[in-house]
Design a protein around this motif. Structure first.
Motif, PDB file in Angstrom:
ATOM      1  N   UNK A 127       0.948  -1.287   0.143  1.00 53.84           N
ATOM      2  CA  UNK A 127      -0.370  -0.322  -0.349  1.00 53.84           C
ATOM      3  C   UNK A 127       0.805   1.555  -0.555  1.00 53.84           C
ATOM      4  N   UNK A 128       2.097   1.264   0.685  1.00 49.50           N
ATOM      5  CA  UNK A 128       2.725   2.758   0.734  1.00 49.50           C
ATOM      6  C   UNK A 128       3.645   2.630  -0.440  1.00 49.50           C
ATOM      7  N   UNK A 129       4.227   1.200  -0.920  1.00 52.81           N
ATOM      8  CA  UNK A 129       4.515   0.725  -2.766  1.00 52.81           C
ATOM      9  C   UNK A 129       3.527   1.790  -3.619  1.00 52.81           C
ATOM     10  N   UNK A 130       2.593   2.011  -3.338  1.00 51.44           N
ATOM     11  CA  UNK A 130       1.004   2.712  -3.985  1.00 51.44           C
ATOM     12  C   UNK A 130       1.402   3.703  -4.190  1.00 51.44           C
ATOM     13  N   UNK A 131       1.019   4.520  -3.615  1.00 52.46           N
ATOM     14  CA  UNK A 131       1.291   5.918  -3.164  1.00 52.46           C
ATOM     15  C   UNK A 131       2.659   6.745  -3.714  1.00 52.46           C
ATOM     16  N   UNK A 132       3.943   5.621  -3.654  1.00 59.17           N
ATOM     17  CA  UNK A 132       5.545   6.310  -3.908  1.00 59.17           C
ATOM     18  C   UNK A 132       5.070   6.526  -5.485  1.00 59.17           C
ATOM     19  N   UNK A 133       4.356   4.619  -5.830  1.00 63.14           N
ATOM     20  CA  UNK A 133       4.382   5.180  -7.435  1.00 63.14           C
ATOM     21  C   UNK A 133       3.308   5.985  -7.855  1.00 63.14           C
ATOM     22  N   UNK A 134       2.342   6.495  -6.852  1.00 58.15           N
ATOM     23  CA  UNK A 134       0.993   7.781  -7.754  1.00 58.15           C
ATOM     24  C   UNK A 134       1.652   8.753  -7.126  1.00 58.15           C
ATOM     25  N   UNK A 135       2.473   9.120  -6.705  1.00 56.21           N
ATOM     26  CA  UNK A 135       3.581  10.363  -6.893  1.00 56.21           C
ATOM     27  C   UNK A 135       4.425  10.712  -8.013  1.00 56.21           C
ATOM     28  N   UNK A 136       5.540   9.871  -8.337  1.00 57.85           N
ATOM     29  CA  UNK A 136       5.468   9.360  -9.427  1.00 57.85           C
ATOM     30  C   UNK A 136       5.212   9.925 -10.638  1.00 57.85           C
ATOM     31  N   UNK A 137       3.493   9.303 -10.953  1.00 55.15           N
ATOM     32  CA  UNK A 137       2.787   9.295 -12.448  1.00 55.15           C
ATOM     33  C   UNK A 137       2.578  10.753 -11.693  1.00 55.15           C
ATOM     34  N   UNK A 138       2.162  11.124 -11.186  1.00 55.65           N
ATOM     35  CA  UNK A 138       1.336  12.074 -11.365  1.00 55.65           C
ATOM     36  C   UNK A 138       2.557  13.471 -11.698  1.00 55.65           C
ATOM     37  N   UNK A 139       4.009  13.340 -11.211  1.00 54.23           N
ATOM     38  CA  UNK A 139       4.807  14.508 -11.387  1.00 54.23           C
ATOM     39  C   UNK A 139       5.360  13.961 -13.168  1.00 54.23           C
TER      40      UNK A 139
END
Length: 171
Positions: A127-139
């Motif tokens: 779940x924490x990895x998904x949050x980090x992936x979302x940050x990178x995707x939006x950037x």
């Protein structure tokens, strides 16, 4: 690069060279196609004097049995003579493969992977990895700049469109 003559390769095939010279010739074969051709010609010329296998299938079976022994350590000393023609079935070789400890079998590795996946899922690591992936995707979406190729293609299409408009106006 030094090339060896056909006569030197004949001596090599006949085993008439010292071991140091033989090693030099062997290492040279890896890099030189011309000398490899000379070597193959020498082997063909001396083909009748080279040793032959009396029973090729038996030889293949012996080699495969040795490979299995190397892959699966045997707890007993194997003192049987492998040069005899074995006509028995290969069930002993199959039981050797089953004698491996549980931790060396594929099932153990699959179970270990499943346990690790479940542990990571329930602990929230994924779940924490998904949050980090979302940050990178939006950037990456926000900072998307057209590539050089896209820019060139856009300019080319714009130029072609302007040429078509000029041709349409002339008519």
């Amino acid at each position: 690069m030094t090339h060896y003559t056909y006569e030197e390769w004949l001596k090599y095939v006949r085993n008439d060279l010292e071991s140091s010279t033989r090693e030099k010739l062997e290492t040279h074969l890896y890099t030189c196609d011309q000398c490899l051709e000379h070597y193959l010609q020498a082997v063909e010329a001396n083909e009748t004097s080279l040793p032959t296998l009396s029973n090729e299938q038996n030889f293949t079976d012996l080699v495969m049995r040795e490979i299995v022994r190397e892959m699966v350590p045997d707890t007993k000393n194997d003192t049987k003579d492998d040069t005899k023609d074995d006509t028995k079935d290969d069930t002993k070789d199959d039981t050797k493969l089953q004698k491996r400890p549980f931790y060396q079998q594929a099932v153990f590795h699959y179970l270990l992977a499943v346990a690790a996946t479940l542990l990571l899922m329930f602990s929230g690591a994924f779940q924490s990895l998904v949050k980090y992936a979302a940050v990178f995707d939006s950037q990456s979406v926000q900072e998307r700049k057209p590539s050089v190729t896209e820019g060139v293609m856009n300019k080319t299409f714009a130029w072609m469109d302007s040429l078509e408009k000029k041709e349409a106006i002339k008519k």
